[in-house]
Design a protein around this motif. Structure first.
Motif, short mmCIF file in Angstrom:
data_model
loop_
_atom_site.label_atom_id
_atom_site.label_comp_id
_atom_site.label_asym_id
_atom_site.label_seq_id
_atom_site.Cartn_x
_atom_site.Cartn_y
_atom_site.Cartn_z
N PHE A 122 0.62 -1.20 0.14
CA PHE A 122 -0.08 0.25 -0.01
C PHE A 122 0.86 1.43 0.40
N TRP A 123 1.76 1.53 1.17
CA TRP A 123 2.19 2.48 1.35
C TRP A 123 3.42 2.61 0.15
N VAL A 124 4.11 1.58 -0.12
CA VAL A 124 5.03 2.02 -1.13
C VAL A 124 4.69 0.66 -1.88
N SER A 129 2.55 -5.19 5.20
CA SER A 129 1.44 -4.30 5.89
C SER A 129 1.86 -3.32 6.79
N CYS A 130 1.37 -2.58 7.72
CA CYS A 130 2.07 -2.21 8.91
C CYS A 130 1.51 -3.43 9.95
N VAL A 131 0.55 -4.31 9.80
CA VAL A 131 0.73 -4.93 10.53
C VAL A 131 1.48 -6.68 11.02
N GLN A 144 6.23 -3.39 20.12
CA GLN A 144 5.48 -4.29 21.48
C GLN A 144 3.70 -3.13 20.88
N LEU A 145 3.60 -2.91 19.40
CA LEU A 145 2.23 -2.42 18.81
C LEU A 145 2.26 -3.02 18.05
N ASP A 146 -0.07 -2.44 18.61
CA ASP A 146 -0.35 -3.71 17.79
C ASP A 146 -0.72 -2.77 16.67
N ASP A 168 1.68 5.86 23.81
CA ASP A 168 0.55 6.77 23.23
C ASP A 168 1.27 7.13 21.54
N ILE A 169 1.31 6.42 20.69
CA ILE A 169 1.51 7.06 19.12
C ILE A 169 1.24 7.97 18.85
N LEU A 170 -0.15 8.51 18.83
CA LEU A 170 -1.11 9.54 18.00
C LEU A 170 -0.79 10.95 19.29
N LEU A 179 4.42 10.05 17.50
CA LEU A 179 5.61 9.14 16.95
C LEU A 179 4.88 8.54 15.86
N LEU A 180 3.68 7.62 15.72
CA LEU A 180 3.20 7.94 13.96
C LEU A 180 3.72 9.15 12.77
N TYR A 181 3.08 9.67 13.37
CA TYR A 181 3.59 11.46 12.46
C TYR A 181 4.99 10.86 12.07
N ASP A 182 6.49 10.39 12.66
CA ASP A 182 7.27 10.81 12.60
C ASP A 182 7.76 9.21 12.38
N PHE A 183 7.58 7.96 12.04
CA PHE A 183 7.44 6.88 11.64
C PHE A 183 7.43 6.79 10.16
N LEU A 184 6.08 7.57 9.59
CA LEU A 184 5.72 7.63 8.66
C LEU A 184 6.03 8.75 7.80
N THR A 185 7.15 9.81 8.50
CA THR A 185 7.20 11.07 7.32
C THR A 185 8.63 10.85 7.54
C1 HEC Z 1 9.63 -4.95 8.64
C2 HEC Z 1 8.15 -4.79 9.63
C3 HEC Z 1 7.90 -2.99 10.06
C4 HEC Z 1 6.63 -2.90 8.89
C5 HEC Z 1 6.80 -3.39 7.97
C6 HEC Z 1 6.47 -1.72 10.00
N1 HEC Z 1 7.35 -1.26 11.27
FE1 HEC Z 1 6.45 0.15 12.66
N2 HEC Z 1 8.57 -0.81 13.50
C7 HEC Z 1 8.63 -1.90 13.25
C8 HEC Z 1 10.42 -1.68 14.41
C9 HEC Z 1 11.42 -2.49 14.29
C10 HEC Z 1 9.96 -0.46 14.97
C11 HEC Z 1 10.68 -0.56 16.38
C12 HEC Z 1 12.05 0.89 16.23
C13 HEC Z 1 12.43 0.99 16.95
O1 HEC Z 1 12.66 -0.49 17.87
O2 HEC Z 1 13.18 1.51 17.67
C14 HEC Z 1 9.18 -0.37 14.64
C15 HEC Z 1 7.89 1.04 15.04
C16 HEC Z 1 7.51 2.02 14.66
C17 HEC Z 1 6.25 2.92 15.13
C18 HEC Z 1 6.93 3.40 16.84
C19 HEC Z 1 7.18 2.61 18.16
C20 HEC Z 1 7.61 3.28 19.37
O3 HEC Z 1 7.76 3.13 20.41
O4 HEC Z 1 9.28 3.41 18.98
C21 HEC Z 1 5.56 3.03 15.08
C22 HEC Z 1 3.86 4.49 15.20
C23 HEC Z 1 5.52 2.74 13.93
N3 HEC Z 1 6.20 2.13 13.89
C24 HEC Z 1 4.61 1.90 12.82
C25 HEC Z 1 3.98 1.91 11.37
C26 HEC Z 1 3.05 1.18 11.02
C27 HEC Z 1 2.39 2.87 11.23
C28 HEC Z 1 3.66 1.06 9.34
C29 HEC Z 1 3.16 0.86 8.64
C30 HEC Z 1 2.98 1.76 7.59
C31 HEC Z 1 4.81 -0.17 10.26
N4 HEC Z 1 5.66 0.43 10.65
C32 HEC Z 1 5.19 -1.07 9.24
C33 HEC Z 1 9.00 -2.53 12.14
C34 HEC Z 1 7.90 -1.99 11.52
#
Ligand code: HEC
Length: 218
Positions: A122-124, A129-131, A144-146, A168-170, A179-185
């Protein structure tokens, strides 16, 4: 002029006329055959032109669940859609509003936000998928994120177990600080799944709100 010359002239003219007649006859018979009802030269019948565009009255496409797909959706960057939802209080059921890329006022709700975390590719192009990394099982879910449900998304990250809440990721409703914004952008080169920033992905979502009719000025 003497008679001899006249003969020659008449002779020449006769030969010429016979030649012309023969030539016309050959052309006629060649194209029409031995018939006097030749219509080769008649205008061709005007036929209805073959339509090259689909008529606008074609029935709208049906989606799998029988819903009619209409193109009255707004266009918005996926990140901005999530942002608008967060800024509006991240409700599971209540509608939120946003301005789309064409400046339209639009409305959406969480049912359009949820798939962004669940759909792969989806995104790329080709992305997981994120899940697939952030799933419901706290023992294996990364960070530990669902992200598989409303409850999971709002429970946050770095949770001790399925019952407890985490970070809180929001961003407490402040989207750009979350955090969510940061990890997406922001591309994070060393974190699998986060090596690319996805801020510019534009999707169809939401419905335009009816434009308020402007009060006519006197
Ligand atoms: C290939 C596996 C993978 C996928 C796919 C992935 N993530 Fe992650 N994500 C990670 C890992 C690994 C971390 C932890 C990074 C760290 O330890 O600093 C993380 C961290 C995060 C965090 C920060 C949590 C925190 O407390 O630091 C967020 C928010 C997040 N992901 C959102 C997303 C979203 C939204 C998507 C889909 C667009 C996504 N992730 C897809 C592996 C993934």
């Amino acid at each position: 002029m003497n008679d001899d010359v006249k003969k020659y002239i008449y002779g020449a003219v006769t030969v010429f006329l016979v030649g012309v007649l023969a030539w016309v006859a050959i052309v006629y018979i060649n194209s029409c055959g031995f018939t006097l009802t030749c219509i080769r030269g008649a205008q061709t019948v005007a036929r209805t032109p073959i339509p090259t565009l689909l008529p606008a009255t074609m029935p709208a496409m049906q989606a799998g669940d029988g819903k009619v797909i209409v193109s009255d959706k707004c266009r918005v960057a996926a990140v901005d859609l999530i942002g608008a939802w967060v800024e509006a209080g991240s409700s599971e059921t209540e509608a939120f509003q946003f301005t789309d890329i064409n400046g339209l006022n639009c409305e959406s709700n969480f049912t359009e936000v949820m798939p962004l975390f669940v759909e792969s590719n989806f995104w790329v192009s080709g992305s997981l998928s994120c899940v697939s990394c952030h799933s419901v099982d706290m023992t294996i879910s990364l960070a530990q994120l669902d992200l598989s449900s409303y409850a999971g998304i709002t429970a946050g990250s770095r949770r001790a177990d399925a019952e407890s809440k985490g970070t809180d990721i929001l961003g407490g409703g402040k989207w750009e600080g979350s955090l969510l914004y940061d990890f997406l952008t922001t591309a994070k080169a060393d974190i699998p799944g986060h090596t690319e920033a996805v801020s510019d992905l534009v999707i169809f979502a939401g419905k335009p709100l009816p434009t308020p009719t402007s009060t006519p000025k006197p």
